[in-house]
Design a protein around this motif. Structure first.
Motif, PDB file in Angstrom:
ATOM      1  N   VAL A  55      -1.308   3.424   3.274  1.00 54.35           N
ATOM      2  CA  VAL A  55      -0.779   3.304   1.909  1.00 54.35           C
ATOM      3  C   VAL A  55      -0.866   1.856   1.428  1.00 54.35           C
ATOM      4  O   VAL A  55      -1.199   1.591   0.267  1.00 54.35           O
ATOM      5  CB  VAL A  55       0.673   3.824   1.851  1.00 54.35           C
ATOM      6  CG1 VAL A  55       1.291   3.563   0.493  1.00 54.35           C
ATOM      7  CG2 VAL A  55       0.712   5.317   2.154  1.00 54.35           C
ATOM      8  N   MET A  56      -0.593   0.895   2.322  1.00 52.39           N
ATOM      9  CA  MET A  56      -0.707  -0.514   1.958  1.00 52.39           C
ATOM     10  C   MET A  56      -2.142  -0.860   1.574  1.00 52.39           C
ATOM     11  O   MET A  56      -2.386  -1.602   0.618  1.00 52.39           O
ATOM     12  CB  MET A  56      -0.257  -1.399   3.128  1.00 52.39           C
ATOM     13  CG  MET A  56       1.241  -1.481   3.310  1.00 52.39           C
ATOM     14  SD  MET A  56       1.705  -2.389   4.792  1.00 52.39           S
ATOM     15  CE  MET A  56       0.984  -3.972   4.453  1.00 52.39           C
ATOM     16  N   ASP A  57      -3.084  -0.325   2.330  1.00 50.18           N
ATOM     17  CA  ASP A  57      -4.500  -0.583   2.058  1.00 50.18           C
ATOM     18  C   ASP A  57      -4.877  -0.095   0.660  1.00 50.18           C
ATOM     19  O   ASP A  57      -5.536  -0.801  -0.113  1.00 50.18           O
ATOM     20  CB  ASP A  57      -5.345   0.120   3.120  1.00 50.18           C
ATOM     21  CG  ASP A  57      -6.824  -0.205   2.977  1.00 50.18           C
ATOM     22  OD1 ASP A  57      -7.135  -1.261   2.417  1.00 50.18           O
ATOM     23  OD2 ASP A  57      -7.653   0.608   3.421  1.00 50.18           O
ATOM     24  N   VAL A  58      -4.440   1.127   0.331  1.00 54.03           N
ATOM     25  CA  VAL A  58      -4.744   1.695  -0.980  1.00 54.03           C
ATOM     26  C   VAL A  58      -4.064   0.906  -2.097  1.00 54.03           C
ATOM     27  O   VAL A  58      -4.672   0.600  -3.125  1.00 54.03           O
ATOM     28  CB  VAL A  58      -4.309   3.174  -1.038  1.00 54.03           C
ATOM     29  CG1 VAL A  58      -4.439   3.719  -2.454  1.00 54.03           C
ATOM     30  CG2 VAL A  58      -5.144   4.008  -0.083  1.00 54.03           C
ATOM     31  N   GLY A  59      -2.793   0.568  -1.884  1.00 55.07           N
ATOM     32  CA  GLY A  59      -2.046  -0.177  -2.901  1.00 55.07           C
ATOM     33  C   GLY A  59      -2.702  -1.500  -3.237  1.00 55.07           C
ATOM     34  O   GLY A  59      -2.858  -1.865  -4.407  1.00 55.07           O
ATOM     35  N   MET A  60      -3.122  -2.242  -2.200  1.00 54.71           N
ATOM     36  CA  MET A  60      -3.757  -3.533  -2.433  1.00 54.71           C
ATOM     37  C   MET A  60      -5.139  -3.378  -3.067  1.00 54.71           C
ATOM     38  O   MET A  60      -5.527  -4.147  -3.955  1.00 54.71           O
ATOM     39  CB  MET A  60      -3.871  -4.305  -1.109  1.00 54.71           C
ATOM     40  CG  MET A  60      -4.584  -5.646  -1.237  1.00 54.71           C
ATOM     41  SD  MET A  60      -3.865  -6.719  -2.517  1.00 54.71           S
ATOM     42  CE  MET A  60      -2.406  -7.325  -1.673  1.00 54.71           C
ATOM     43  N   SER A  61      -5.902  -2.361  -2.651  1.00 56.23           N
ATOM     44  CA  SER A  61      -7.251  -2.147  -3.201  1.00 56.23           C
ATOM     45  C   SER A  61      -7.197  -1.855  -4.700  1.00 56.23           C
ATOM     46  O   SER A  61      -7.952  -2.438  -5.486  1.00 56.23           O
ATOM     47  CB  SER A  61      -7.946  -0.990  -2.473  1.00 56.23           C
ATOM     48  OG  SER A  61      -8.112  -1.268  -1.107  1.00 56.23           O
ATOM     49  N   ILE A  62      -6.296  -0.950  -5.085  1.00 57.42           N
ATOM     50  CA  ILE A  62      -6.170  -0.589  -6.504  1.00 57.42           C
ATOM     51  C   ILE A  62      -5.705  -1.782  -7.331  1.00 57.42           C
ATOM     52  O   ILE A  62      -6.244  -2.085  -8.400  1.00 57.42           O
ATOM     53  CB  ILE A  62      -5.185   0.588  -6.676  1.00 57.42           C
ATOM     54  CG1 ILE A  62      -5.716   1.853  -6.007  1.00 57.42           C
ATOM     55  CG2 ILE A  62      -4.896   0.838  -8.144  1.00 57.42           C
ATOM     56  CD1 ILE A  62      -6.921   2.460  -6.667  1.00 57.42           C
ATOM     57  N   THR A  63      -4.690  -2.481  -6.831  1.00 55.98           N
ATOM     58  CA  THR A  63      -4.141  -3.628  -7.562  1.00 55.98           C
ATOM     59  C   THR A  63      -5.179  -4.727  -7.729  1.00 55.98           C
ATOM     60  O   THR A  63      -5.338  -5.298  -8.828  1.00 55.98           O
ATOM     61  CB  THR A  63      -2.908  -4.185  -6.832  1.00 55.98           C
ATOM     62  OG1 THR A  63      -1.957  -3.141  -6.650  1.00 55.98           O
ATOM     63  CG2 THR A  63      -2.263  -5.307  -7.628  1.00 55.98           C
ATOM     64  N   SER A  64      -5.905  -5.043  -6.635  1.00 53.50           N
ATOM     65  CA  SER A  64      -6.919  -6.094  -6.698  1.00 53.50           C
ATOM     66  C   SER A  64      -8.011  -5.739  -7.706  1.00 53.50           C
ATOM     67  O   SER A  64      -8.468  -6.593  -8.475  1.00 53.50           O
ATOM     68  CB  SER A  64      -7.540  -6.315  -5.314  1.00 53.50           C
ATOM     69  OG  SER A  64      -6.577  -6.787  -4.398  1.00 53.50           O
ATOM     70  N   PHE A  65      -8.414  -4.478  -7.709  1.00 50.88           N
ATOM     71  CA  PHE A  65      -9.451  -4.051  -8.647  1.00 50.88           C
ATOM     72  C   PHE A  65      -8.994  -4.205 -10.095  1.00 50.88           C
ATOM     73  O   PHE A  65      -9.729  -4.727 -10.942  1.00 50.88           O
ATOM     74  CB  PHE A  65      -9.833  -2.595  -8.375  1.00 50.88           C
ATOM     75  CG  PHE A  65     -10.696  -1.992  -9.442  1.00 50.88           C
ATOM     76  CD1 PHE A  65     -12.040  -2.320  -9.536  1.00 50.88           C
ATOM     77  CD2 PHE A  65     -10.157  -1.110 -10.372  1.00 50.88           C
ATOM     78  CE1 PHE A  65     -12.843  -1.779 -10.538  1.00 50.88           C
ATOM     79  CE2 PHE A  65     -10.947  -0.564 -11.372  1.00 50.88           C
ATOM     80  CZ  PHE A  65     -12.291  -0.896 -11.450  1.00 50.88           C
ATOM     81  N   ILE A  66      -7.780  -3.771 -10.388  1.00 52.09           N
ATOM     82  CA  ILE A  66      -7.283  -3.824 -11.767  1.00 52.09           C
ATOM     83  C   ILE A  66      -7.118  -5.263 -12.247  1.00 52.09           C
ATOM     84  O   ILE A  66      -7.508  -5.612 -13.379  1.00 52.09           O
ATOM     85  CB  ILE A  66      -5.948  -3.047 -11.881  1.00 52.09           C
ATOM     86  CG1 ILE A  66      -6.224  -1.539 -11.775  1.00 52.09           C
ATOM     87  CG2 ILE A  66      -5.230  -3.367 -13.194  1.00 52.09           C
ATOM     88  CD1 ILE A  66      -4.988  -0.674 -11.757  1.00 52.09           C
ATOM     89  N   PHE A  67      -6.590  -6.135 -11.399  1.00 46.89           N
ATOM     90  CA  PHE A  67      -6.413  -7.535 -11.804  1.00 46.89           C
ATOM     91  C   PHE A  67      -7.761  -8.242 -11.944  1.00 46.89           C
ATOM     92  O   PHE A  67      -7.938  -9.076 -12.846  1.00 46.89           O
ATOM     93  CB  PHE A  67      -5.518  -8.264 -10.793  1.00 46.89           C
ATOM     94  CG  PHE A  67      -4.055  -8.148 -11.085  1.00 46.89           C
ATOM     95  CD1 PHE A  67      -3.372  -9.176 -11.718  1.00 46.89           C
ATOM     96  CD2 PHE A  67      -3.350  -6.999 -10.755  1.00 46.89           C
ATOM     97  CE1 PHE A  67      -2.017  -9.075 -12.001  1.00 46.89           C
ATOM     98  CE2 PHE A  67      -1.996  -6.881 -11.030  1.00 46.89           C
ATOM     99  CZ  PHE A  67      -1.326  -7.915 -11.657  1.00 46.89           C
ATOM    100  N   GLU A  68      -8.710  -7.907 -11.072  1.00 48.18           N
ATOM    101  CA  GLU A  68     -10.038  -8.507 -11.181  1.00 48.18           C
ATOM    102  C   GLU A  68     -10.741  -8.021 -12.446  1.00 48.18           C
ATOM    103  O   GLU A  68     -11.433  -8.788 -13.130  1.00 48.18           O
ATOM    104  CB  GLU A  68     -10.863  -8.151  -9.940  1.00 48.18           C
ATOM    105  CG  GLU A  68     -12.221  -8.822  -9.877  1.00 48.18           C
ATOM    106  CD  GLU A  68     -12.142 -10.333  -9.828  1.00 48.18           C
ATOM    107  OE1 GLU A  68     -13.096 -10.987 -10.303  1.00 48.18           O
ATOM    108  OE2 GLU A  68     -11.119 -10.867  -9.332  1.00 48.18           O
TER     109      GLU A  68
END
Length: 352
Positions: free
Chosen positions: A244-257
């Motif tokens: 879940v941490m992996d998914v949370g960080m991946s989605i967040t990083s993509f949106i901010f980028e």
């Protein structure tokens, strides 16, 4: 920053080593010679070992070792191998039995290779990730397990430790930022959803938490009593956090980028983009989670494959039901983390 990292890293592993160390009747020894004999259909090995630690250090002891086929004691001993032995005296003569293989040196080597690989390819992010991993292990070993053993509610303890692990992990990787805060909220939400579902279905399916042989060992051989259903829940929660941490960080990083490269993009497009990426993540991550649980249960799956028991009865067995609950609750928490994180990250990115 480097000094802080080094001090933290040293403290983590010193604390973990202190937890693992303790009085034991076993001592490490090295095999200095080995001779194999066959008596009938029974294979024996005459082993000479040199004790490497304890009050009998440097003593040489002859041991007769008989491998037990289809058991954990079916070791393939080799000259130079380190083993754990139990030593006792009989008529002022040292006697010993080989109890286990000493594997920690090889595991340390593997851990060092892992740390080097993460450091080389991840640089400072990789270093902080390893540090966060060490802190997570420290929290589990020094706080979660001791508190459960003291009789504290495993559910409350595991929830508190899970949230603490999530906070520390994201802060170490991303620092104090909106991106890490969005990841924390999304991950915590998905983990809590998985935990609630696990609690509900553990109760509905009347899971005792005693079907696992490791738990049975706690009861029969160590006499430890606790809330075993809560202990099972703790395992579900801790097992869910990583993915879940992996998914949370991946989605967040993509949106901010995406927001950084296209400043004019609005909330709804950010949210939609996060969900689209999430769909691609779901397929692989759910497979990863379910296959990880299935991979650890291959012997059990083989047993059921050869069994003539009806499928509905097999599924109703607690050891099977518990694994199904574990994998499905984790997968649902993972899936729901995607829209939750996408929404939170889009709101924060839009404001930024």
């Amino acid at each position: 920053m480097k000094k802080i990292f080094l001090i933290t890293f040293i403290l983590i592993f010193l604390g973990t080593s202190a937890f693992a160390a303790g009085e034991t009747s076993l001592v490490k020894a090295q095999i200095i010679s080995l001779k194999e004999t066959v008596s009938g259909q029974m294979k024996e090995q005459l082993v000479k070992v040199r004790v490497l630690e304890g009050i009998y250090i440097n003593e040489e002891i002859d041991i007769k070792y008989i491998p037990v086929e289809y058991s954990e004691s079916n070791f393939e001993l080799r000259k130079g191998m380190n083993v754990f032995i139990s030593v006792n005296t009989n008529d002022d003569k040292l006697q010993a039995n080989i109890m286990n293989i000493s594997r920690e040196d090889h595991l340390k080597t593997l851990a060092i290779i892992f740390i080097i690989a993460v450091t080389i390819f991840g640089r400072f992010t990789g270093i902080f990730s390893v540090t966060a991993l060490g802190i997570s292990g420290f929290i589990i070993l020094k706080f979660m397990i001791p508190m459960i053993l003291k009789g504290e509610n495993p559910v409350i303890v595991s929830v508190a430790c899970s949230i603490l692990i999530i906070l520390i992990s994201f802060i170490f990787v991303s620092g104090f930022s909106k991106k890490s805060f969005a990841s924390i909220l999304g991950t915590a939400g998905g983990t809590i959803i998985a935990g609630i579902l696990a609690l509900i279905f553990t109760d509905l399916c009347v899971i005792t938490g005693l079907a696992d042989e490791d738990t049975t060992l706690l009861v029969t051989q160590m006499g430890i009593t606790m809330d075993y259903r809560g202990l099972y829940f703790s395992g579900v929660l801790i097992g869910t956090i990583g993915v879940v941490m992996d998914v949370g960080m991946s989605i967040t990083s993509f949106i901010f980028e995406l927001k950084n490269t296209s400043p004019c993009i609005g909330f709804f497009k950010l949210m939609r983009s996060g969900l689209i990426v999430g769909k691609d993540i779901i397929a692989t991550m759910v497979n990863t989670l379910v296959l990880a649980y299935a991979g650890s249960s291959i012997p059990l799956l083989l047993l059921f494959y050869k069994s003539t028991t009806p499928v509905n009865q097999i599924i109703s067995m607690e050891i099977v039901s518990a694994e199904i609950i574990r994998s499905l609750c984790g997968s649902i928490g993972l899936i729901l983390t995607i829209p939750l994180t996408s929404f939170i990250a889009s709101v924060m990115a839009e404001k930024e």
